[in-house]
Design a protein around this motif. Structure first.
Motif, short mmCIF file in Angstrom:
data_model
loop_
_atom_site.label_atom_id
_atom_site.label_comp_id
_atom_site.label_asym_id
_atom_site.label_seq_id
_atom_site.Cartn_x
_atom_site.Cartn_y
_atom_site.Cartn_z
N PRO A 1 0.81 -1.22 0.00
CA PRO A 1 0.00 0.00 0.00
C PRO A 1 0.85 1.27 0.00
O PRO A 1 1.99 1.27 0.44
N PHE A 2 0.24 2.34 -0.50
CA PHE A 2 0.86 3.65 -0.49
C PHE A 2 -0.24 4.67 -0.22
O PHE A 2 -1.43 4.35 -0.26
N GLY A 3 0.15 5.91 0.03
CA GLY A 3 -0.83 6.96 0.29
C GLY A 3 -0.63 8.13 -0.65
O GLY A 3 0.46 8.32 -1.21
N TYR A 4 -1.68 8.90 -0.84
CA TYR A 4 -1.59 10.12 -1.64
C TYR A 4 -1.17 11.28 -0.76
O TYR A 4 -1.47 11.32 0.45
N GLY A 5 -0.50 12.26 -1.37
CA GLY A 5 -0.07 13.43 -0.63
C GLY A 5 -1.24 14.32 -0.25
O GLY A 5 -2.30 14.30 -0.88
N ARG B 1 -8.70 -7.68 -2.79
CA ARG B 1 -7.60 -8.06 -1.90
C ARG B 1 -7.01 -9.43 -2.22
O ARG B 1 -5.92 -9.77 -1.74
N SER B 2 -7.70 -10.19 -3.06
CA SER B 2 -7.15 -11.49 -3.46
C SER B 2 -5.90 -11.34 -4.32
O SER B 2 -5.15 -12.30 -4.49
N ARG C 1 -10.84 1.24 -5.86
CA ARG C 1 -11.23 2.15 -4.78
C ARG C 1 -11.25 1.44 -3.43
O ARG C 1 -10.96 2.05 -2.40
N ALA C 2 -11.61 0.15 -3.45
CA ALA C 2 -11.60 -0.61 -2.20
C ALA C 2 -10.19 -0.70 -1.62
O ALA C 2 -10.02 -0.87 -0.40
N LEU C 3 -9.18 -0.57 -2.47
CA LEU C 3 -7.79 -0.60 -2.04
C LEU C 3 -7.26 0.79 -1.73
O LEU C 3 -6.07 0.96 -1.47
#
Length: 313
Positions: free
Chosen positions: A102-106, A133-134, A195-197
């Motif tokens: 996973p990563f995040g947006y600024g 998630r599979s 979007r779920a991720l």
């Protein structure tokens, strides 16, 4: 850089002459670094009383036609010629923090991306969540490119494409359970999975180039096509076509982008008459590659003024 030509014909037929309400159309491709618009033509029959142009909230070019004549047939013929630069590789540069999921947006991006991250369809039993998630290994870390490419190609391998003439999009849960749908159904399913991720996704409407209508290469030609974009830090909005397992823009001609597919309908309008007056609609789309220009010649430049046009639905 192949030169592609698109001919898009939409015909509505009625049992008797009917009056027409306002019609809005999205057919003019978005100019960008990877596709340069050379020429557009638009013919409408009967001729509209007025035709005006505007940009919608997403920057898509929209034409609005109004009519003052009754007719038994309403026909729109759109012609497009563009210079298309395909991306043949699924490798795209990502910001260091986004190379793995996973990563995040600024913080500077989140105000603009938040609505594209929100889920649009109910998933009470978290079935779409589980499907998305599979694709994540037990360790919880996977290259972002690999994750999205696997999801895209899994739909191509495991789902059955079916052309649907019905309006609208299937519930993603129905698409997931039946493993069957149209290009717009697959695009919406993958959008909800992405979007779920926690990633931002948006719907794309346009055209598909399929040389010689080769079904071994692509499905979904002969009409408008749909896919999605995912926003990835460092790369921006990247194309994914789950119907054909395409990562990148190869063979995809982008016309309109939107948060919701209802905001990117190529043509819609109304008529005044009985429901029984409607004899149906026919859509024909042909996308071909034009011969290259002789050495020393270049395709004509796009006019700097609004092109004269005459029609869509």
């Amino acid at each position: 850089m192949p030169i592609l030509s698109v001919r898009h014909v939409t015909t509505y037929r009625y049992r008797r002459p009917v009056a027409f309400g306002e019609h809005r159309l999205m057919f003019r491709p978005r100019d960008s670094y990877d596709q340069r618009l050379i020429e557009t033509t638009l013919e409408i029959e009967p001729e509209p009383a007025s035709l005006r142009w505007m940009f919608d909230v997403f920057g898509n070019c929209v034409a609005v036609a109004s009519f003052d004549r009754r007719a038994e047939t309403l026909r729109f013929v759109c012609g497009i010629t563009l210079d298309h630069t395909p991306e043949h590789t699924p490798d795209f540069p990502l910001a260091p923090h986004a190379t793995h999921y996973p990563f995040g947006y600024g913080a500077e991006d989140m105000p603009d991306l938040s609505r594209s991250i929100e889920r649009q369809w109910p998933d009470p039993r978290h079935e779409v969540d589980a499907w998305a998630r599979s694709f994540i290994p037990a360790t919880g870390r996977i290259p972002t490119q690999e994750l999205l490419a696997d999801m895209t190609r899994s739909v191509r391998r495991n789902f059955t494409y079916t052309a649907r003439s019905e309006k609208g999009v299937q519930d993603p849960l129905h698409t997931l359970r039946t493993k069957c749908g149209s290009c717009r159904d697959f695009a919406v399913l993958m959008m909800e999975g992405v979007r779920a991720l926690g990633m931002a996704a948006r719907f794309v409407s346009g055209y598909l180039y399929n040389p010689r209508n080769d079904r071994d290469r692509h499905v979904g030609g002969g009409s408008t096509h749909a896919w999605l974009q995912v926003y990835l830090p460092g790369a921006g909005w990247v194309e994914f076509d789950p119907t054909n397992g395409i990562v990148g823009n190869r063979d995809l001609i982008r016309v309109a982008v939107a948060r919701d597919p209802r905001q990117a309908v190529p043509l819609h309008g109304s008529y005044f008459g009985l429901a029984s007056d409607d004899l149906g609609m026919r859509v024909d789309v042909e996308v071909v590659e034009l011969p290259e220009s002789p050495p020393g010649q270049h395709p004509p430049e796009v006019p700097s003024v609004e092109p004269p046009l005459a029609a869509i639905r």
